[in-house]
Write a protein that holds these residues in place. Structure first.
Motif, mmCIF file in Angstrom:
data_model
loop_
_atom_site.group_PDB
_atom_site.id
_atom_site.type_symbol
_atom_site.label_atom_id
_atom_site.label_comp_id
_atom_site.label_asym_id
_atom_site.label_seq_id
_atom_site.Cartn_x
_atom_site.Cartn_y
_atom_site.Cartn_z
ATOM 1 N N ILE B 77 34.196 41.953 40.951
ATOM 2 C CA ILE B 77 33.351 41.511 41.200
ATOM 3 C C ILE B 77 32.112 40.566 40.407
ATOM 4 N N SER B 78 32.175 39.508 40.671
ATOM 5 C CA SER B 78 31.781 38.665 39.437
ATOM 6 C C SER B 78 29.859 38.506 40.196
ATOM 7 N N GLY B 79 29.430 37.733 39.049
ATOM 8 C CA GLY B 79 28.027 37.628 39.613
ATOM 9 C C GLY B 79 27.138 38.455 40.015
ATOM 10 N N LEU B 80 27.908 39.805 39.538
ATOM 11 C CA LEU B 80 26.635 41.260 39.996
ATOM 12 C C LEU B 80 25.823 40.737 40.778
ATOM 13 N N ARG B 81 24.920 41.353 41.393
ATOM 14 C CA ARG B 81 23.737 41.327 42.472
ATOM 15 C C ARG B 81 23.169 42.449 42.780
ATOM 16 N N ALA B 82 22.256 42.374 43.349
ATOM 17 C CA ALA B 82 21.313 44.469 43.044
ATOM 18 C C ALA B 82 22.484 44.482 44.585
ATOM 19 N N GLU B 83 22.331 43.657 45.489
ATOM 20 C CA GLU B 83 22.915 44.939 46.884
ATOM 21 C C GLU B 83 24.510 44.619 46.526
ATOM 22 N N ASP B 84 25.165 44.616 45.289
ATOM 23 C CA ASP B 84 26.435 45.305 45.709
ATOM 24 C C ASP B 84 26.627 46.366 45.179
ATOM 25 N N GLU B 85 25.253 47.150 44.685
ATOM 26 C CA GLU B 85 25.069 48.242 44.774
ATOM 27 C C GLU B 85 25.615 49.578 46.407
ATOM 28 N N ALA B 86 26.555 50.451 45.664
ATOM 29 C CA ALA B 86 27.252 50.730 46.539
ATOM 30 C C ALA B 86 28.775 51.273 46.828
ATOM 31 N N ASP B 87 29.143 52.160 47.694
ATOM 32 C CA ASP B 87 30.232 52.803 47.239
ATOM 33 C C ASP B 87 31.643 51.762 47.862
ATOM 34 N N TYR B 88 32.193 51.760 46.923
ATOM 35 C CA TYR B 88 33.933 51.083 47.254
ATOM 36 C C TYR B 88 34.968 51.712 47.132
ATOM 37 N N TYR B 89 35.862 51.750 48.350
ATOM 38 C CA TYR B 89 36.853 52.489 48.534
ATOM 39 C C TYR B 89 38.005 51.479 48.532
ATOM 40 N N CYS B 90 39.274 52.103 48.321
ATOM 41 C CA CYS B 90 40.197 51.000 48.144
ATOM 42 C C CYS B 90 41.576 52.139 48.855
ATOM 43 N N SER B 91 42.630 51.062 49.646
ATOM 44 C CA SER B 91 43.092 52.083 50.263
ATOM 45 C C SER B 91 44.138 51.080 50.204
ATOM 46 N N SER B 92 45.717 51.677 50.695
ATOM 47 C CA SER B 92 46.764 51.634 50.647
ATOM 48 C C SER B 92 47.673 51.908 51.914
#
Lengths: 119, 112
Positions: B77-92
Motif C-alpha cells: 500500500i503506497s501513499g498511506l492514508r488514515a482510511e487504510d487502517e484496517a485488517d488485511y487478509y490474503c487468500s489462495s
C-alpha cells in the motif's frame, strides 16, 4: 447494484440448530458459485462451505462436515446454510460471498449475520 | 486446513508505503497464481482489493498492488492514508482442500 443480504443468526444452545439465509439481488445468481465464510470473534476468515451453480456440487470444511448443509434456490434467488448440532466453537459472524471460481476469490460479500452458541 | 502465514501487525505513517507478506507452500501460494487480498474495516464485511496475485477490481485504488515470489505473496500500500487502517487478509487456491480457498490469519494495519 449487486447485493447480498445475510440473515438468520441468533443465540442458540449447544446442540441446537439454525438456518442462515442470504438474499441475492443485482446479478445473475445462477451463473456463480457461492460460499459461506465465517469469522470467530477476534479471529480470521474461514471458508466453511461452497456450492456450484446448480447445487449439484457441495464442499465443506472439516470443522463443519456432517453438521451443516449448504443449499440454494436459484428461483428466489437465495443461498442457505442449515446448521445442526451446533458447538460453542461455531460462534462467529457468518458471511455469504460470491466466489469467482476462475480466480478462487470472493468478490461480493453480505454484511454478515452473527451466530452465538452458548448455554 | 492450515492457514497462510501473515504478520499479526504492521504500521506506517501517512504518505509512506508498507508491505504485508503472506507465506504459503507449493500446494497453494507458489503453485498457483490465485492469490487474493481483502481489506476489512471493524464491524464490516471484507472487500476484495487484489485477485490473481496482482489484479485490482474496478474501483480499487492503484495505491494497492500485489506480487508474488516463490512461497510468499505480498500486498503493498503506497501513499498511506488514515482510511487504510484496517485488517488485511490474503487468500489462495489450495490443492489440499475441495473448498479450494485458504485464508491467512490476517494483518492489522495501523496508520500512525
Amino acid at each position: 447494484e449487486e447485493q447480498l443480504v445475510d440473515s438468520g443468526g441468533g443465540l442458540v444452545q449447544p446442540g441446537g440448530s439454525l438456518r442462515l439465509s442470504c438474499e441475492v439481488s443485482g446479478f445473475n445468481f445462477n451463473r456463480y458459485w457461492m460460499s459461506w465464510v465465517r469469522q470467530a470473534p477476534g479471529k480470521g476468515l474461514e471458508c466453511v462451505a461452497n456450492i456450484n451453480q446448480d447445487g449439484s456440487e457441495k464442499d465443506y470444511a472439516d470443522s463443519v462436515k456432517g453438521r451443516v448443509t449448504i443449499s440454494r434456490d436459484n428461483g428466489r434467488p437465495s443461498l442457505y446454510l442449515q446448521m445442526n448440532n451446533l458447538r460453542i466453537e461455531d460462534t462467529a459472524v457468518y458471511f455469504c460471498a460470491r466466489m469467482v471460481r476462475s480466480s478462487v476469490s470472493f468478490d461480493i460479500w453480505g454484511q454478515g449475520t452473527t451466530v452465538t452458541v452458548s448455554s | 486446513q492450515s492457514a497462510l502465514t501473515q504478520p499479526a501487525s504492521v504500521s506506517g505513517s501517512p504518505g509512506q508505503s508498507i508491505t504485508i507478506s503472506c507465506t504459503g507452500t507449493s500446494s497453494d501460494v507458489s503453485g498457483y497464481n490465485y492469490v487474493s487480498w481483502y481489506q476489512q474495516h471493524p464491524g464490516k464485511a471484507p472487500q476484495l482489493i487484489i485477485f490473481d496475485v496482482s489484479n485490482r477490481p474496478s474501483g480499487v485504488s492503484d495505491r494497492f498492488s500485489g506480487y508474488k515470489s516463490g512461497n510468499t505473496a505480498s500486498l503493498t500500500i503506497s501513499g498511506l492514508r488514515a482510511e487504510d487502517e484496517a485488517d488485511y487478509y490474503c487468500s489462495s487456491y489450495t490443492s489440499t482442500s475441495t473448498l479450494a480457498a485458504v485464508f491467512g490469519g490476517g494483518t492489522k494495519l495501523t496508520v500512525l
